[in-house]
Structure formats: C-alpha cells, structure tokens
Design a protein around this motif. Structure first.
Motif, PDB file in Angstrom:
ATOM      1  N   GLN A 131     -10.103  -1.909   3.716  1.00  0.00           N
ATOM      2  CA  GLN A 131      -8.957  -1.022   3.834  1.00  0.00           C
ATOM      3  C   GLN A 131      -8.404  -1.074   5.256  1.00  0.00           C
ATOM      4  O   GLN A 131      -9.163  -1.026   6.219  1.00  0.00           O
ATOM      5  CB  GLN A 131      -9.357   0.406   3.467  1.00  0.00           C
ATOM      6  CG  GLN A 131      -8.138   1.280   3.215  1.00  0.00           C
ATOM      7  CD  GLN A 131      -8.474   2.538   2.432  1.00  0.00           C
ATOM      8  OE1 GLN A 131      -9.406   3.257   2.776  1.00  0.00           O
ATOM      9  NE2 GLN A 131      -7.735   2.805   1.382  1.00  0.00           N
ATOM     10  N   ARG A 132      -7.084  -1.211   5.348  1.00  0.00           N
ATOM     11  CA  ARG A 132      -6.436  -1.287   6.651  1.00  0.00           C
ATOM     12  C   ARG A 132      -5.475  -0.120   6.819  1.00  0.00           C
ATOM     13  O   ARG A 132      -4.954   0.411   5.835  1.00  0.00           O
ATOM     14  CB  ARG A 132      -5.631  -2.606   6.783  1.00  0.00           C
ATOM     15  CG  ARG A 132      -6.439  -3.875   6.704  1.00  0.00           C
ATOM     16  CD  ARG A 132      -7.360  -4.073   7.888  1.00  0.00           C
ATOM     17  NE  ARG A 132      -6.712  -3.891   9.179  1.00  0.00           N
ATOM     18  CZ  ARG A 132      -6.117  -4.860   9.867  1.00  0.00           C
ATOM     19  NH1 ARG A 132      -6.063  -6.089   9.386  1.00  0.00           N
ATOM     20  NH2 ARG A 132      -5.574  -4.614  11.050  1.00  0.00           N
ATOM     21  N   PHE A 133      -5.243   0.280   8.069  1.00  0.00           N
ATOM     22  CA  PHE A 133      -4.281   1.331   8.385  1.00  0.00           C
ATOM     23  C   PHE A 133      -3.352   0.792   9.463  1.00  0.00           C
ATOM     24  O   PHE A 133      -3.756   0.642  10.620  1.00  0.00           O
ATOM     25  CB  PHE A 133      -5.000   2.595   8.858  1.00  0.00           C
ATOM     26  CG  PHE A 133      -5.824   3.240   7.778  1.00  0.00           C
ATOM     27  CD1 PHE A 133      -5.261   4.186   6.932  1.00  0.00           C
ATOM     28  CD2 PHE A 133      -7.150   2.876   7.589  1.00  0.00           C
ATOM     29  CE1 PHE A 133      -6.014   4.768   5.921  1.00  0.00           C
ATOM     30  CE2 PHE A 133      -7.909   3.454   6.581  1.00  0.00           C
ATOM     31  CZ  PHE A 133      -7.340   4.403   5.742  1.00  0.00           C
ATOM     32  N   GLY A 164       0.816  -1.215   0.000  1.00  0.00           N
ATOM     33  CA  GLY A 164       0.000   0.000   0.000  1.00  0.00           C
ATOM     34  C   GLY A 164       0.845   1.257   0.000  1.00  0.00           C
ATOM     35  O   GLY A 164       2.020   1.231  -0.358  1.00  0.00           O
ATOM     36  N   LEU A 191      -8.465   3.857  11.063  1.00  0.00           N
ATOM     37  CA  LEU A 191      -7.820   5.161  10.878  1.00  0.00           C
ATOM     38  C   LEU A 191      -8.084   6.062  12.083  1.00  0.00           C
ATOM     39  O   LEU A 191      -7.177   6.713  12.599  1.00  0.00           O
ATOM     40  CB  LEU A 191      -8.329   5.818   9.589  1.00  0.00           C
ATOM     41  CG  LEU A 191      -7.737   7.192   9.262  1.00  0.00           C
ATOM     42  CD1 LEU A 191      -6.229   7.107   9.073  1.00  0.00           C
ATOM     43  CD2 LEU A 191      -8.385   7.763   8.000  1.00  0.00           C
ATOM     44  N   ARG A 205      -1.341   2.469   4.437  1.00  0.00           N
ATOM     45  CA  ARG A 205      -2.741   2.326   4.013  1.00  0.00           C
ATOM     46  C   ARG A 205      -2.782   1.228   2.960  1.00  0.00           C
ATOM     47  O   ARG A 205      -2.150   1.349   1.918  1.00  0.00           O
ATOM     48  CB  ARG A 205      -3.235   3.652   3.427  1.00  0.00           C
ATOM     49  CG  ARG A 205      -4.677   3.597   2.911  1.00  0.00           C
ATOM     50  CD  ARG A 205      -5.108   4.938   2.343  1.00  0.00           C
ATOM     51  NE  ARG A 205      -4.200   5.369   1.288  1.00  0.00           N
ATOM     52  CZ  ARG A 205      -4.059   6.634   0.876  1.00  0.00           C
ATOM     53  NH1 ARG A 205      -4.747   7.598   1.441  1.00  0.00           N
ATOM     54  NH2 ARG A 205      -3.221   6.942  -0.088  1.00  0.00           N
ATOM     55  N   CYS A 206      -3.449   0.131   3.257  1.00  0.00           N
ATOM     56  CA  CYS A 206      -3.423  -0.995   2.324  1.00  0.00           C
ATOM     57  C   CYS A 206      -4.788  -1.679   2.293  1.00  0.00           C
ATOM     58  O   CYS A 206      -5.623  -1.461   3.164  1.00  0.00           O
ATOM     59  CB  CYS A 206      -2.340  -1.988   2.745  1.00  0.00           C
ATOM     60  SG  CYS A 206      -2.449  -2.507   4.459  1.00  0.00           S
ATOM     61  N   SER A 207      -4.981  -2.487   1.280  1.00  0.00           N
ATOM     62  CA  SER A 207      -6.226  -3.247   1.182  1.00  0.00           C
ATOM     63  C   SER A 207      -5.920  -4.707   1.445  1.00  0.00           C
ATOM     64  O   SER A 207      -5.010  -5.265   0.849  1.00  0.00           O
ATOM     65  CB  SER A 207      -6.836  -3.103  -0.207  1.00  0.00           C
ATOM     66  OG  SER A 207      -7.310  -1.798  -0.364  1.00  0.00           O
TER      67      SER A 207
END
Ligand SMILES: [Zn+2]
Length: 380
Positions: free
Chosen positions: A276-278, A163, A231, A269-271
């Motif tokens: 979506q993950r932080f 990400g 987030l 920040r990635c999927s």
C-alpha cells in the motif's frame, strides 16, 4: 531507440526520405506478418506544424503508396505538436493497442521538458493502461544523440496508480475519503529530491472535472524509502500545510502586496506491486522554486530584482506574523515560494529552538512595520 546512419549503398539519401522509407518498411513488416482485420493505420507528418495525411486506413499495400505520396515536411522540427495530434487521433480511434512510431530526421529545434512532458502525458492518458506502444527512431549523421527522443521514450514509461483520494480532516487530525477510483499517471524518474520525499510529475487520467484534483499538471510526492511508514511520513506535511493555510487566510491584506497562498494537497491511497502506498498529490507550479527561509534560522539572500525582494520580505514578515498570530506557539517557516501568487512549505518541526533561531536571524522589514509586529518578539 535506434539512430541510423543515413548513407545507403555508398550514397547519401535525404534524411526525410529515409524517414519516409522507414515508415513504409515498418508497415510492410506488419503486412508481411499478416495484419488483423481491424488493424488500421494513420499518418502524421510534422515540422513546426503537424498534418494528418490520413487516418484509420486499413493496413494494405495501397497504404504503403499513400505513405510514399505523403508530402515530406522540411523546415523546423518540433515534436510536441506531432504528439498532440497523435493524442487527438488516438482519442477518436478506438483500438485494443495503439502503436505510435515516432520517426524524426532531426533533434527538436525548440525543446522544452515541461511541454514534452504534457504532450507525452496526454498521449499516455488517452490510452488505457498498457495500451500504448511508443517507438521513437531518429535519423541523423553518425554520432547524433537524439537526447529529446530518448527523454520522450523515458517519459512514456510512466506508471499508473489507481486508488482512493483522501483529504486532510482537521477535526480528527487524520485523513477522510474525498473520492474513490482516481487514476494518476506518474512520470518516472523523479524530477526533484526533498529531505524525505521524491517529487514526480503526474497527470490525472480522468478529466479534472470528474475528480477533486486541480486541472493541469500535478506533482506527486512519495517517500524516498518505500517502507510501510509512508502514511506516517506524509501526515505531518498535511498538518503543517493546514496550519499554514489557516494562518494565510487570517493574514491581513497589505496594500500593494500579494497574500501568501498555499496549494491544496491530497493523498492517493493505492496498491502498487502488492504494497500500500500513500502519495501526496498537488498542483504543479511551474517556475523556479525559491526557498525563502529555513527551519533552523536560515534566511535566503535578498534577491536583486524589486519583485523578488518584495516576495522575499513578505515571506519573512509572514513567518514573523504567523508566530504572533498563534500567540507565540507556532512559526510557519521553511517556505518555498515559486514565481507565482502561491507559496508553500515543507516542514520539519524544530520547536522552540527553531523559533529562537528564526528570530536570531530575522531583521524586521517594511511589511513587519506595516503589520505592527516589529516589537513582538520572544522575550530575550
Ligand atoms: Zn519581522
């Protein structure tokens, strides 16, 4: 992982011979299945050192002879050097799939979670995602557990997260893009549990020079409960970290004392699996974590050793000083020190109540006197 008994047809065979035989049987199976024209094979033997017997040989019956002739390593058993050697071979041998078969006739004699973690991370990151197949097989008397082979297999099941890396922006009190397309290998399971987040060991897949991440092992802190609020959960940690960092920069240099430092932190920040993950990413500090004080007036007991006492008192004085420095508005507390020059904190804002609780239990020490803040306390 299989832990085979090594008695064979009523007689005991030497365990290292059993390992050699298993390696040949594994390869014989590949030959029987019909190897691809580009399939190659390398052999590493190891004790406390790792030796490359051959590298990149075409898979065929002469390879079986080469394995049989390979010197059988006696002596100590240390996994890490063998894994590091395998990483080097993989890096110099292009392939669609890297299949590593790790055979040992004994438990690691000098096991270390941190070293094994680094070695496995190196091995996994030398391959593209999904390219590595790691098999570990232990040969020992019945009842052998091979705990470290199992750990090795677990560590190799890390997850890749791809990400954009975000950094905290003080002006906007939000995140701004620091770098695109960063890949982290996050080892599962987590190694520590915080109040709202879990901590995982991780490594960057690209060389540190190519990313804005610190070099060496990393720690990823992710929400325990992977809801869509990650987030919002992460942001206050960054705001607090920034406050602590700016206060530490302004902290006066005291003779014969280290200056508090807070490790930088970024957000990936990635999927992952459609959501979506932080993930908070920072340098991993090796050593025992020490909580010096808490956000509700908790003060850790004074350590026995002089160095520990110095760090403890400095942390308490830093908390007191941060309140004076902010004009009585904020107090940096809940500091987690580690046995290095850096300290860092997690934060749950207890507001005025937390500040009052700190001063209720805080006894000024030599550092407070040196900072001339002993008489600066909230009005009773
Ligand atoms: Zn004080």
């Amino acid at each position: 992982m299989a832990s085979d008994d090594v008695s064979e047809a009523g007689r005991n065979v030497r365990r290292c011979s059993a390992v050699n035989k298993a390696a040949r049987e594994f390869l014989a199976q590949q030959i029987a299945d019909g190897p691809g024209p580009r399939d190659t094979c390398s052999l590493i033997t190891f004790n406390d050192e790792a030796t490359v017997c051959f590298q990149g040989r075409r898979v065929g019956s002469d390879t079986l002879d080469a394995i049989k002739q390979a010197e059988q390593a006696g002596g100590e058993t240390i996994y890490v050097n063998a894994l590091n050697m395998a990483t080097r071979l993989i890096a110099s041998t292009p392939a669609d799939v890297h299949c590593v078969v790790f055979l040992s006739d004994g438990e690691d004699n000098h096991p270390s979670t941190a070293l094994l973690q680094t070695a496995i991370s190196g091995l996994v990151t030398a391959c593209k995602p999904g390219q590595l197949q790691l098999h570990s097989i232990g040969f020992g008397p019945q009842g052998s557990t091979f705990e470290w082979l199992e750990k090795m297999a677990d560590m190799s099941k890390g997850k890749f997260h791809n990400g954009d890396l975000l950094a905290w922006d003080t002006a906007s009190q939000g995140f701004k893009l620091a770098q695109q397309a960063v890949t982290l290998l996050v080892s599962t399971p987590h190694f520590a549990t915080g109040s709202t987040r879990l901590a995982y060991r991780a490594t960057a897949s690209s060389p540190a020079a190519a990313t804005s991440l610190p070099s060496g092992p990393l720690v990823v802190k992710a929400a325990q409960d992977t809801s869509d609020q990650e987030l919002e959960l992460q942001a206050p940690y960054f705001a607090c970290l920034h406050t602590a960092q700016s206060a530490a920069q302004a902290f006066p240099r005291l003779p014969a004392a280290t200056t508090p430092k807070f490790v930088d932190c970024q957000l990936l920040r990635c999927s992952t699996e459609g959501s979506q993950r932080f993930l908070a990413v920072e340098q991993l500090l090796e050593g025992a974590y020490i909580k010096y004080n808490g956000n509700k007036g908790y003060v850790a007991p004074l350590p026995d050793d002089a160095h520990g006492r110095e760090r403890h008192e400095l942390a308490q004085a830093y908390s007191h000083w941060s309140w004076v420095h902010s004009g009585g508005r904020e107090l940096v507390c809940d500091i987690q020190g580690v046995n290095s020059v850096a300290v860092k904190y997690g934060h749950k804002d207890m507001g005025a109540e937390g500040i009052a609780a700190f001063f209720e239990s805080h006894r000024c020490n030599g550092y407070c006197h040196a900072l001339t803040i002993s008489n600066k306390r909230p009005a009773a």
